[in-house]
Design a protein around this motif. Structure first.
Motif, PDB file in Angstrom:
ATOM      1  N   LEU A 121     -45.025   1.461 -18.058  1.00 49.62           N
ATOM      2  CA  LEU A 121     -46.552   2.624 -17.738  1.00 49.62           C
ATOM      3  C   LEU A 121     -47.668   1.819 -16.998  1.00 49.62           C
ATOM      4  O   LEU A 121     -48.193   2.573 -16.588  1.00 49.62           O
ATOM      5  CB  LEU A 121     -46.743   3.505 -18.952  1.00 49.62           C
ATOM      6  CG  LEU A 121     -46.369   4.760 -18.709  1.00 49.62           C
ATOM      7  CD1 LEU A 121     -47.032   5.768 -20.005  1.00 49.62           C
ATOM      8  CD2 LEU A 121     -45.787   5.648 -17.820  1.00 49.62           C
ATOM      9  N   THR A 123     -47.910  -0.116 -15.213  1.00 48.04           N
ATOM     10  CA  THR A 123     -47.147  -0.737 -13.642  1.00 48.04           C
ATOM     11  C   THR A 123     -47.102  -0.040 -12.825  1.00 48.04           C
ATOM     12  O   THR A 123     -46.760   0.282 -11.603  1.00 48.04           O
ATOM     13  CB  THR A 123     -46.710  -2.450 -13.247  1.00 48.04           C
ATOM     14  OG1 THR A 123     -45.790  -2.086 -14.093  1.00 48.04           O
ATOM     15  CG2 THR A 123     -47.391  -3.216 -13.854  1.00 48.04           C
ATOM     16  N   GLU A 124     -46.223   1.048 -13.683  1.00 49.31           N
ATOM     17  CA  GLU A 124     -45.610   2.363 -12.789  1.00 49.31           C
ATOM     18  C   GLU A 124     -45.527   3.783 -12.967  1.00 49.31           C
ATOM     19  O   GLU A 124     -46.229   3.951 -13.981  1.00 49.31           O
ATOM     20  CB  GLU A 124     -43.905   1.596 -13.334  1.00 49.31           C
ATOM     21  CG  GLU A 124     -43.208   0.485 -12.858  1.00 49.31           C
ATOM     22  CD  GLU A 124     -41.709  -0.070 -13.561  1.00 49.31           C
ATOM     23  OE1 GLU A 124     -40.992   0.355 -13.485  1.00 49.31           O
ATOM     24  OE2 GLU A 124     -41.947  -0.823 -14.385  1.00 49.31           O
ATOM     25  N   ARG A 125     -44.635   4.146 -11.772  1.00 49.83           N
ATOM     26  CA  ARG A 125     -45.794   6.431 -12.154  1.00 49.83           C
ATOM     27  C   ARG A 125     -44.458   6.781 -12.544  1.00 49.83           C
ATOM     28  O   ARG A 125     -43.487   6.467 -12.419  1.00 49.83           O
ATOM     29  CB  ARG A 125     -46.051   6.295 -10.873  1.00 49.83           C
ATOM     30  CG  ARG A 125     -46.958   5.520  -9.857  1.00 49.83           C
ATOM     31  CD  ARG A 125     -47.220   6.464  -8.760  1.00 49.83           C
ATOM     32  NE  ARG A 125     -47.203   7.181  -7.984  1.00 49.83           N
ATOM     33  CZ  ARG A 125     -46.598   7.895  -7.498  1.00 49.83           C
ATOM     34  NH1 ARG A 125     -45.458   7.029  -6.427  1.00 49.83           N
ATOM     35  NH2 ARG A 125     -46.532   8.667  -6.992  1.00 49.83           N
ATOM     36  N   GLU A 128     -41.918   8.895 -10.665  1.00 49.20           N
ATOM     37  CA  GLU A 128     -40.685   8.335 -10.465  1.00 49.20           C
ATOM     38  C   GLU A 128     -39.548   8.337 -11.494  1.00 49.20           C
ATOM     39  O   GLU A 128     -38.554   7.679 -10.801  1.00 49.20           O
ATOM     40  CB  GLU A 128     -41.453   6.743  -9.938  1.00 49.20           C
ATOM     41  CG  GLU A 128     -41.590   6.510  -8.642  1.00 49.20           C
ATOM     42  CD  GLU A 128     -42.744   4.894  -8.525  1.00 49.20           C
ATOM     43  OE1 GLU A 128     -42.634   4.115  -9.132  1.00 49.20           O
ATOM     44  OE2 GLU A 128     -43.201   4.659  -7.422  1.00 49.20           O
ATOM     45  N   ALA A 151     -53.837   6.588 -16.502  1.00 45.64           N
ATOM     46  CA  ALA A 151     -52.544   6.540 -16.773  1.00 45.64           C
ATOM     47  C   ALA A 151     -52.875   7.766 -17.240  1.00 45.64           C
ATOM     48  O   ALA A 151     -50.947   8.393 -17.149  1.00 45.64           O
ATOM     49  CB  ALA A 151     -52.918   6.147 -18.429  1.00 45.64           C
ATOM     50  N   GLY A 154     -51.555   9.839 -13.843  1.00 50.40           N
ATOM     51  CA  GLY A 154     -49.880   9.289 -13.677  1.00 50.40           C
ATOM     52  C   GLY A 154     -49.429  10.324 -14.636  1.00 50.40           C
ATOM     53  O   GLY A 154     -47.867  10.559 -13.694  1.00 50.40           O
ATOM     54  N   GLU A 157     -49.378  13.640 -12.563  1.00 49.23           N
ATOM     55  CA  GLU A 157     -48.099  13.439 -11.622  1.00 49.23           C
ATOM     56  C   GLU A 157     -47.331  14.277 -11.992  1.00 49.23           C
ATOM     57  O   GLU A 157     -46.187  14.291 -11.015  1.00 49.23           O
ATOM     58  CB  GLU A 157     -48.337  12.345 -10.926  1.00 49.23           C
ATOM     59  CG  GLU A 157     -48.257  12.306  -9.569  1.00 49.23           C
ATOM     60  CD  GLU A 157     -48.078  10.539  -8.916  1.00 49.23           C
ATOM     61  OE1 GLU A 157     -48.010  10.664  -7.903  1.00 49.23           O
ATOM     62  OE2 GLU A 157     -48.148  10.434  -9.872  1.00 49.23           O
ATOM     63  N   ALA A 158     -46.139  13.711 -12.747  1.00 49.30           N
ATOM     64  CA  ALA A 158     -45.046  13.745 -13.587  1.00 49.30           C
ATOM     65  C   ALA A 158     -45.167  15.086 -14.203  1.00 49.30           C
ATOM     66  O   ALA A 158     -43.523  15.014 -14.179  1.00 49.30           O
ATOM     67  CB  ALA A 158     -45.359  12.575 -14.750  1.00 49.30           C
TER      68      ALA A 158
END
Length: 305
Positions: A121, A123-125, A128, A151, A154, A157-158
């Protein structure tokens, strides 16, 4: 805390904790938290549309995943995406969730698809991992990431429009020791808490790129545009005299305190802890009738416009 699910790619992570070594402890906690989590999962799944996608971010060993599978099965199925950065944790969660999903397969038509995603988490969204989800659940994950507000952004956003973010952070720290154990000075429990709080502050400061949170979780959710921001807390209560699972959990919890914050304790407290963890000592925690588990976890909720 009883229920701590964390995630990262590397065994030793930015917060300095090797999560793969905590597997047995998390499984123990999952067992003790199961009943309370079932109630929470049903509550979170209730307002969702039919056959929703649910994202469990930082799923740990899968305690909440199992509860979410059961709640989804009871209302016609859906998809559960499990995300963790520790492969051992993710494997444990996936097999636990999948066996819950097929539990009543011969009679029920409800199917919950379980999809694991190994991801960091930091480094990654999250968007995705699954595309937009009708519910995103993240428990005790965000406070291990460098920029907590980013965070949460992010996670927001999901969430699909009209969907919910459930952020389990904070509450009342778990208590498990009586005030006076008959060993060392009374009040050890409070001093352990103080040492652990001090360790946590240092841990946050030492994460590379660490950014302080500007306020409480509800204000963060509101600032990020979430509506109907609210919270509820749930109790995990296993009173004394304990079943053996609670004693075993208490032993591991005290070991964890000693590991992270032991050097912050007074030498006499360190000696008391050593005695409590010594199976040969009459004071040994694993055989005591006066240990217990009492904690409250808070879930912060927001709905995406």
């Amino acid at each position: 805390m009883a229920a701590h699910s964390h995630h990262h790619h590397h065994a030793r992570t930015q917060d300095g904790i090797d999560w793969s070594t905590r597997l047995a402890f998390f499984r123990q906690a999952d067992e003790l938290d199961a009943e309370a989590r079932r109630v929470v999962a049903r509550r979170l799944v209730r307002p969702l549309p039919d056959r929703p996608t649910v994202l469990d971010v930082g799923c740990g060993t899968g305690g909440m995943a199992v509860a979410l599978v059961e709640a989804l099965s009871a209302r016609g199925g859906g998809t559960l995406v499990l995300v963790d950065g520790t492969p051992e944790m993710l494997d444990a969660a996936t097999s636990a969730a999948r066996s819950a999903a097929t539990y009543e397969g011969d009679t029920a038509t409800a199917v919950v698809k379980v999809r694991p995603v190994l991801a960091d988490l930091a480094t990654e969204r999250p968007v995705e991992f699954a595309g937009p989800a009708q519910l995103v659940w993240a428990s005790n994950v965000v406070h291990h990431l460098p920029d907590q507000r980013a965070a949460v952004a992010g996670l927001v956003e999901a969430v699909s429009p009209g969907g919910w973010l459930a952020l389990a952070e904070g509450g009342l720290e778990g208590k498990f020791l009586p005030w006076d154990l008959g060993v060392g000075e009374p009040g050890l429990s409070a001093r352990l808490s103080g040492a652990r709080a001090h360790w946590f502050t240092l841990m946050r400061e030492n994460i590379e790129g660490s950014v302080r949170l500007p306020g409480g979780w509800n204000t963060v959710l509101a600032d990020l545009g979430m509506l109907d921001v609210t919270a509820f807390s749930y109790l995990i209560d296993h009173p004394a005299p304990p079943k053996q699972a609670v004693r075993d959990w208490a032993v591991n919890q005290l070991k964890w305190h000693r590991e992270v914050a032991g050097d912050l304790l007074h030498p006499s407290d360190r000696d008391a802890v050593r005695r409590l963890l010594d199976p040969q000592d009459p004071a040994y925690l694993g055989l005591r009738d006066d240990v217990f588990l009492l904690m409250a976890n808070t879930v912060h909720l927001g709905r995406k416009p």
